[in-house]
Design a protein around this motif. Structure first.
Motif, PDB file in Angstrom:
ATOM      1  N   ASP A  24      -3.538   8.077  -4.606  1.00  0.00           N
ATOM      2  CA  ASP A  24      -2.226   8.616  -5.016  1.00  0.00           C
ATOM      3  C   ASP A  24      -1.341   8.818  -3.785  1.00  0.00           C
ATOM      4  O   ASP A  24      -0.161   8.440  -3.788  1.00  0.00           O
ATOM      5  CB  ASP A  24      -2.379   9.966  -5.734  1.00  0.00           C
ATOM      6  N   LEU A  25      -1.904   9.414  -2.745  1.00  0.00           N
ATOM      7  CA  LEU A  25      -1.155   9.665  -1.517  1.00  0.00           C
ATOM      8  C   LEU A  25      -0.702   8.354  -0.860  1.00  0.00           C
ATOM      9  O   LEU A  25       0.439   8.240  -0.405  1.00  0.00           O
ATOM     10  CB  LEU A  25      -2.007  10.479  -0.542  1.00  0.00           C
ATOM     11  N   VAL A  26      -1.578   7.379  -0.833  1.00  0.00           N
ATOM     12  CA  VAL A  26      -1.248   6.074  -0.247  1.00  0.00           C
ATOM     13  C   VAL A  26      -0.036   5.468  -0.947  1.00  0.00           C
ATOM     14  O   VAL A  26       0.916   5.040  -0.299  1.00  0.00           O
ATOM     15  CB  VAL A  26      -2.461   5.111  -0.320  1.00  0.00           C
ATOM     16  N   GLU A  32       5.209   0.117  -0.026  1.00  0.00           N
ATOM     17  CA  GLU A  32       5.458  -1.297   0.251  1.00  0.00           C
ATOM     18  C   GLU A  32       4.285  -1.981   0.950  1.00  0.00           C
ATOM     19  O   GLU A  32       4.088  -3.184   0.801  1.00  0.00           O
ATOM     20  CB  GLU A  32       6.732  -1.445   1.076  1.00  0.00           C
ATOM     21  N   ILE A  33       3.528  -1.204   1.730  1.00  0.00           N
ATOM     22  CA  ILE A  33       2.304  -1.728   2.361  1.00  0.00           C
ATOM     23  C   ILE A  33       1.177  -0.724   2.105  1.00  0.00           C
ATOM     24  O   ILE A  33       0.727  -0.015   3.006  1.00  0.00           O
ATOM     25  CB  ILE A  33       2.461  -1.963   3.881  1.00  0.00           C
ATOM     26  N   PRO A  34       0.720  -0.648   0.861  1.00  0.00           N
ATOM     27  CA  PRO A  34      -0.379   0.274   0.585  1.00  0.00           C
ATOM     28  C   PRO A  34      -1.668  -0.211   1.241  1.00  0.00           C
ATOM     29  O   PRO A  34      -1.837  -1.402   1.511  1.00  0.00           O
ATOM     30  CB  PRO A  34      -0.475   0.265  -0.935  1.00  0.00           C
ATOM     31  N   PHE A  35      -2.560   0.717   1.501  1.00  0.00           N
ATOM     32  CA  PHE A  35      -3.834   0.412   2.146  1.00  0.00           C
ATOM     33  C   PHE A  35      -4.949   1.110   1.392  1.00  0.00           C
ATOM     34  O   PHE A  35      -4.720   2.115   0.717  1.00  0.00           O
ATOM     35  CB  PHE A  35      -3.819   0.859   3.612  1.00  0.00           C
ATOM     36  N   TRP A  36      -6.141   0.584   1.522  1.00  0.00           N
ATOM     37  CA  TRP A  36      -7.261   1.275   0.892  1.00  0.00           C
ATOM     38  C   TRP A  36      -7.775   2.346   1.848  1.00  0.00           C
ATOM     39  O   TRP A  36      -7.967   2.093   3.033  1.00  0.00           O
ATOM     40  CB  TRP A  36      -8.344   0.327   0.418  1.00  0.00           C
ATOM     41  N   PRO A  37      -7.945   3.571   1.328  1.00  0.00           N
ATOM     42  CA  PRO A  37      -8.332   4.675   2.204  1.00  0.00           C
ATOM     43  C   PRO A  37      -9.845   4.759   2.434  1.00  0.00           C
ATOM     44  O   PRO A  37     -10.640   4.590   1.527  1.00  0.00           O
ATOM     45  CB  PRO A  37      -7.841   5.907   1.438  1.00  0.00           C
ATOM     46  N   GLN A  38     -10.186   5.020   3.682  1.00  0.00           N
ATOM     47  CA  GLN A  38     -11.571   5.340   4.041  1.00  0.00           C
ATOM     48  C   GLN A  38     -11.713   6.859   3.938  1.00  0.00           C
ATOM     49  O   GLN A  38     -10.810   7.588   4.354  1.00  0.00           O
ATOM     50  CB  GLN A  38     -11.865   4.884   5.467  1.00  0.00           C
ATOM     51  N   LEU A  39     -12.821   7.324   3.410  1.00  0.00           N
ATOM     52  CA  LEU A  39     -13.001   8.753   3.160  1.00  0.00           C
ATOM     53  C   LEU A  39     -14.270   9.291   3.827  1.00  0.00           C
ATOM     54  O   LEU A  39     -15.241   9.644   3.164  1.00  0.00           O
ATOM     55  CB  LEU A  39     -13.037   9.003   1.641  1.00  0.00           C
ATOM     56  N   PRO A  40     -14.270   9.380   5.157  1.00  0.00           N
ATOM     57  CA  PRO A  40     -15.489   9.803   5.857  1.00  0.00           C
ATOM     58  C   PRO A  40     -15.906  11.245   5.557  1.00  0.00           C
ATOM     59  O   PRO A  40     -17.080  11.577   5.709  1.00  0.00           O
ATOM     60  CB  PRO A  40     -15.139   9.623   7.331  1.00  0.00           C
ATOM     61  N   LYS A  41     -14.981  12.095   5.120  1.00  0.00           N
ATOM     62  CA  LYS A  41     -15.372  13.471   4.765  1.00  0.00           C
ATOM     63  C   LYS A  41     -16.069  13.518   3.413  1.00  0.00           C
ATOM     64  O   LYS A  41     -16.794  14.461   3.122  1.00  0.00           O
ATOM     65  CB  LYS A  41     -14.164  14.393   4.780  1.00  0.00           C
ATOM     66  N   LEU A 102     -11.757   2.020  -1.253  1.00  0.00           N
ATOM     67  CA  LEU A 102     -11.441   0.602  -1.439  1.00  0.00           C
ATOM     68  C   LEU A 102     -11.460   0.252  -2.921  1.00  0.00           C
ATOM     69  O   LEU A 102     -10.534  -0.375  -3.449  1.00  0.00           O
ATOM     70  CB  LEU A 102     -12.442  -0.256  -0.666  1.00  0.00           C
ATOM     71  N   TRP A 103     -12.505   0.664  -3.605  1.00  0.00           N
ATOM     72  CA  TRP A 103     -12.663   0.281  -5.004  1.00  0.00           C
ATOM     73  C   TRP A 103     -11.677   1.021  -5.915  1.00  0.00           C
ATOM     74  O   TRP A 103     -11.194   0.441  -6.890  1.00  0.00           O
ATOM     75  CB  TRP A 103     -14.116   0.447  -5.434  1.00  0.00           C
ATOM     76  N   GLU A 104     -11.342   2.258  -5.598  1.00  0.00           N
ATOM     77  CA  GLU A 104     -10.318   2.960  -6.371  1.00  0.00           C
ATOM     78  C   GLU A 104      -8.955   2.299  -6.159  1.00  0.00           C
ATOM     79  O   GLU A 104      -8.177   2.136  -7.098  1.00  0.00           O
ATOM     80  CB  GLU A 104     -10.258   4.438  -5.981  1.00  0.00           C
ATOM     81  N   PHE A 105      -8.666   1.910  -4.940  1.00  0.00           N
ATOM     82  CA  PHE A 105      -7.440   1.191  -4.602  1.00  0.00           C
ATOM     83  C   PHE A 105      -7.363  -0.130  -5.381  1.00  0.00           C
ATOM     84  O   PHE A 105      -6.338  -0.462  -5.981  1.00  0.00           O
ATOM     85  CB  PHE A 105      -7.417   0.943  -3.090  1.00  0.00           C
ATOM     86  N   TYR A 106      -8.450  -0.873  -5.405  1.00  0.00           N
ATOM     87  CA  TYR A 106      -8.514  -2.143  -6.122  1.00  0.00           C
ATOM     88  C   TYR A 106      -8.260  -1.927  -7.622  1.00  0.00           C
ATOM     89  O   TYR A 106      -7.484  -2.667  -8.237  1.00  0.00           O
ATOM     90  CB  TYR A 106      -9.889  -2.783  -5.886  1.00  0.00           C
TER      91      TYR A 106
END
Length: 183
Positions: A24-26, A32-41, A102-106
């Motif tokens: 959602d934040l992305v 215009e250039i969304p990215f898939w978020p990495q969530l190390p926490k 990545l998969w939620e973004f996809y």
């Protein structure tokens, strides 16, 4: 020519533990250039180096870091190179266990209008940082092992190609960042 002027994207890692909130934040701040978020926490497997390690036969996760396994090194490398030679790109995928963002973004890209999206941004740990983060039994980074470094280069290249293949269905130019904080 592709125009980037004035467009924003993100570095990749976000402090969220919920993939939907991160996506959602992305889309809110980088439409215009969304990215898939990495969530190390959320999970240690989503930290940059560990995330890239999935499928590499000579490393394992132990105590929140990657440990080099040299037992049966030649056999492990032979099987790994077989995947490379046969261009088994699916072997180099990043699973949801290692990349929930990545998969939620996809999934989100599959549900929304793509009209405002100009590029899709992906990322991957770069080979120098990856190889410098893993030590052999003597405590020396595998960066200094020519055979292992070649395997790292080839494996990470195929992980990047897997991302391109995954996102190409959206018919948007794809940007891939190779993150190299060790440089």
């Amino acid at each position: 020519m592709l125009e980037f002027k004035g467009l924003a994207t993100g570095i990749g890692s976000l402090p969220h533990k919920d993939a939907q909130e991160a996506v959602d934040l992305v889309f809110k701040y980088s439409p215009e250039i969304p990215f898939w978020p990495q969530l190390p926490k959320k999970n240690i497997r989503e930290s940059m180096v560990i995330q890239a390690s999935e499928g590499f036969p000579f490393v394992k996760i132990k105590n929140r870091e990657l440990i080099f396994e040299d037992d049966d090194k030649e056999k492990r490398l032979e099987l790994f190179y077989n995947k490379i030679i046969t261009k088994d790109i699916d072997y180099f995928k990043i699973s949801e266990e290692f990349a929930s963002g990545l998969w939620e973004f996809y999934r989100r890209l599959n549900k929304i209008s793509l009209d405002g999206i100009k590029f899709i941004k992906c990322q991957l740990c770069g080979p120098f940082t990856f190889a410098a983060s893993i030590n052999d039994k003597e405590g020396k980074a595998i960066l200094h092992d020519k055979v292992l470094m070649q395997a790292v280069l080839k494996g990470l290249t195929l992980k990047a190609l897997w991302q391109v293949r995954l996102f190409k269905k959206f018919n948007k130019p794809i940007i891939i960042f190779l993150d190299e904080p060790y440089l």
